[in-house]
Structure formats: C-alpha cells, structure tokens
Write an enzyme that holds these catalytic residues in place. Structure first.
Site, short mmCIF file in Angstrom:
data_model
loop_
_atom_site.label_atom_id
_atom_site.label_comp_id
_atom_site.label_asym_id
_atom_site.label_seq_id
_atom_site.Cartn_x
_atom_site.Cartn_y
_atom_site.Cartn_z
CG ASP A 146 -0.07 -4.13 2.78
OD1 ASP A 146 0.06 -3.54 1.69
OD2 ASP A 146 -0.14 -3.53 3.88
CB SER A 186 3.12 1.92 5.91
OG SER A 186 1.88 1.71 6.50
CG HIS A 220 -0.41 0.25 2.51
ND1 HIS A 220 -0.19 -0.77 3.42
CD2 HIS A 220 -0.01 1.38 3.12
CE1 HIS A 220 0.31 -0.26 4.53
NE2 HIS A 220 0.43 1.05 4.37
#
Length: 405
Positions: free
Chosen positions: A173, A269, A142
């Site tokens: 992911d 992230s 992402h």
C-alpha cells in the site's frame, strides 16, 4: 473476507538507503485540545470472522486490523472527500525531550509541516511526504489508485503542482509520485522505525477532511500489528466523492504496522507520523471506525525500502514462501498450511500440508494473516526460522526466501 480461503503469501525484498538517524525520546503530555471536526458519512461494515461487531469499514479500500495477540477490529483507509474550507490546527507547547536537547511540540510541527502535502485526485484525496527537493513524494497506493493523471499536489505554502505516478506497490500500500516543475522542496528527515517503543510520543500530520497541515499528538500504542486491507462487498455504501456504490477492493495484508492513538481521519492517508525529533517514523494509512481511536501507520523502514525500488525500477521485488494458509481452529493458535507450492522455499525447507505454523521469525503466529503480513517484511534471500507443529511435535526449520515470479 473469507478467513478459510487459501491465501498465497508474498513479500517485498528491499534494500535500505540513507544513514540511520538518531533515536528520539519522549515529551510531557499536552493538556486538553479542541474536539475534532465532525466525522464524514461512513459506509456499511465488512468484518472479518474475528471482528468486533459494530465497527464499520468505510472507504474505497476497507481495512480490518488484527492484533497479533487478539481479534480484529474494523478500520477504514484514511482517505477522504474534500470539504470547501482549509484550516490548520496545532497543539499547545509541551516539550519533546530528545537525546540532543528539547523541542516544543510547536517547533516539531513547524519543522515537519513543509514536508507534508495534500494530494487531490479525481474523486478522493489524501496526504503525502516529500522525499526529494525536486518533487518525489511518498504516499499510499490507495490514495493514487484509480486517479489516473488527475493528481494535484498542494504544498504547505499554498502553492500547487500537477503530479504523475512514479510507481505503486499494492502489496505494501505504498506509492511514489512526482510533482512537476518544482525545486527546493523541504524533504522529510527519515527516522528509524525499528527504534520505536510503546509509549513513545508522536505527531500525525496530514490533511484529514481536506484540512491541510493538521497536526495531532499521541503515543505509540502498539507495534507489529497485522492489518488486512480490502474485501469490500456489494452492499458497501461509499461517502460522496469516494467512488461508485458497491466498488470492491482487492485484499492485501500488511504486517509490522505501527498502532497509534494520535487522531487520524479520512484524508490523513499517506501523511507523516513523526517522532520527538521531527523524524518520519511512519506513513499513516488506516484508522478504526465508529469513534475507536486506533490508527495504523506503515513503518518508515518498510516505506524507504519500497520507495527506493519504486524510484529506481518502478516496481518492487517481493519475497515468496510458497504456502497457502488459513486460521487454526484448535486450542493452539497458528496458521494451518493448506497447500505447499512445488519448488518453493517452504517445500525445500520440509514444510508440508497440514503443518501448523506457530512462529515465523520472532513473531508468534495467531492466524494466517500473521504469516502473510510477516513474509511481506522479508527480503529475497533472507533466512527465516519457522516453528511449526506436526502430529503434536514442535519443530523448527530455516527457510530461505526466494523472489516471487
């Protein structure tokens, strides 16, 4: 996300690489630290059927985290818009105690920071972890999804490089990118996430709010969590730089996630969760919203298996069980099979529509997401025991996972 909608489970079939590193112990708890910077503007909330009310989801991809022993909590992917300034924060100097000696938290941070980078895209940014001296970098899918060829990597010494995508795997992911025209990078030392225990001390390193090289400390709060990502709705408001209003996200479910109370914020992230020896044990991916200090990381053993395939083939092979499931509604928790695919491993093992799956492998099943998340951790060809109830009778079958076509 409609909890009653059929979901087809699939998983990654992986091979490990590298030697198994030594396990790390723990360190004495640090004293008080400065409060975190103000949080970014957050989006409206999208909650699953079991969600705790009032916890917001805010990101290009929304997340809900479902504990195996309880309900879901709202969470958002830790990716963010960029502020103008860049600073580095650090914790004090308690001691990490490992099997091979002692390191201060400052020493561990100093060791790991050169292996963690900031990744900037067209409308968002995140973090990444260096896998090779010549520029291979591991991050979240992402973080790079929808960014095209506009990726820039910023290293700990302040230098920057353009980067291109090597491969992505939305199901886990994870993604691998390559920084151009670089050499001699400090690659991360990979640990063994299977050796983690609740209470182990960890550091999270990344670029929250665009503040590259930020270090926060915490512990492993829980293991084997199931996190469902995606399901953004038409009314979702996105912070500036995160994409257009109303952008929805494809749903995916991640099993075996590490839960930590080390502070993780938008921009973390793809960053590093490391143990007391400075070994990478997880890739930080999500955090609960509205001040609930619950962060989630993808185990490094999953990440290294997926990244090996992305580097060698540009894609990942996923295992296939062959059932659509929904949450059980009776007194017994589990996943109710709504449909079995013809010729699938589930059909070959004798599972049928209406069976209630109560355990898969070593994991008790609390709902459909547990099955989906766990299957994503299995390898093609792996044999897995599935416990189920049919007409009030409990039985166990062995399922051999096939590759999803």
């Amino acid at each position: 996300m409609d909890a009653n909608a059929p979901r087809e489970d699939n998983a990654g079939g992986w091979t490990q690489f590298g030697d198994k590193p030594p396990t790390a112990g723990s360190f004495t708890r640090p004293g008080p630290v400065l409060p975190p910077p103000p949080p970014p503007r957050r989006a409206g909330f999208v909650l699953s059927r079991k969600a705790i009310a009032g916890l917001a989801l805010a990101a290009v991809t929304a997340l809900t985290a479902a504990a195996l022993g309880g309900g879901a909590v709202g969470a958002y992917v830790a990716e963010g818009a960029r502020p103008a300034s860049t600073v580095t924060t650090n914790v004090a100097s308690p001691v990490f105690r490992t099997a091979s000696g002692q390191l201060t938290v400052a020493q561990v941070a100093e060791k790991v920071q050169p292996s963690v980078v900031m990744i900037q895209g067209q409308n968002a940014e995140g973090s990444g972890v260096v896998l090779s001296e010549d520029g291979l970098i591991l991050t979240n899918n992402h973080v790079v999804a929808g960014q095209g060829d506009q990726l820039t990597v910023k290293f700990s010494d302040g230098k920057t490089a353009k980067a291109s995508v090597v491969g992505t795997d939305p199901a886990t992911d994870l993604a691998v990118i390559r920084a151009a025209d670089v050499s001699g990078l400090a690659k991360a030392t990979l640990g063994d996430s299977d050796q983690l225990k609740v209470g182990d001390d960890v550091l999270a390193i990344g670029s929250p709010l665009g503040l590259d090289g930020t270090v926060t400390s915490g512990i492993i709060s829980a293991l084997d969590r199931t996190v469902t990502a995606g399901g953004g709705n038409q009314d979702q408001q996105l912070p500036p730089g995160w994409g257009r209003q109303g952008q929805s996200a494809e749903t995916t479910t991640l099993g075996g996630m590490i839960q930590t109370d080390a502070a993780i914020n938008p921009g973390n992230s793809g960053g590093a969760l490391v143990n007391a020896a400075g070994e990478l044990v997880g890739i930080n991916s999500a955090v609960a919203a509205d001040g609930v200090n619950l962060g989630f990381a993808i185990p490094v053993n999953t990440a290294k298996q997926v990244s090996e395939q992305l580097i060698s083939k540009g894609k990942v092979s996923h295992a296939f069980l062959g059932v659509s499931v929904t949450d059980a509604t009776g007194d017994v928790p589990g996943a109710l099979i709504r449909q079995v695919t013809a010729g699938s491993p589930a059909e070959k093992a004798g599972l049928k529509q209406g069976d209630l799956i109560t355990k898969i492998g070593d994991t008790p099943v609390q709902g459909g997401d547990t099955v989906v998340g766990q299957v994503r951790g299995f390898k093609v060809g792996q044999q897995v025991e599935v416990t189920y109830q049919r007409d009030g009778k409990t039985s166990t079958v062995t399922v051999t996972m096939q590759e999803k076509k």
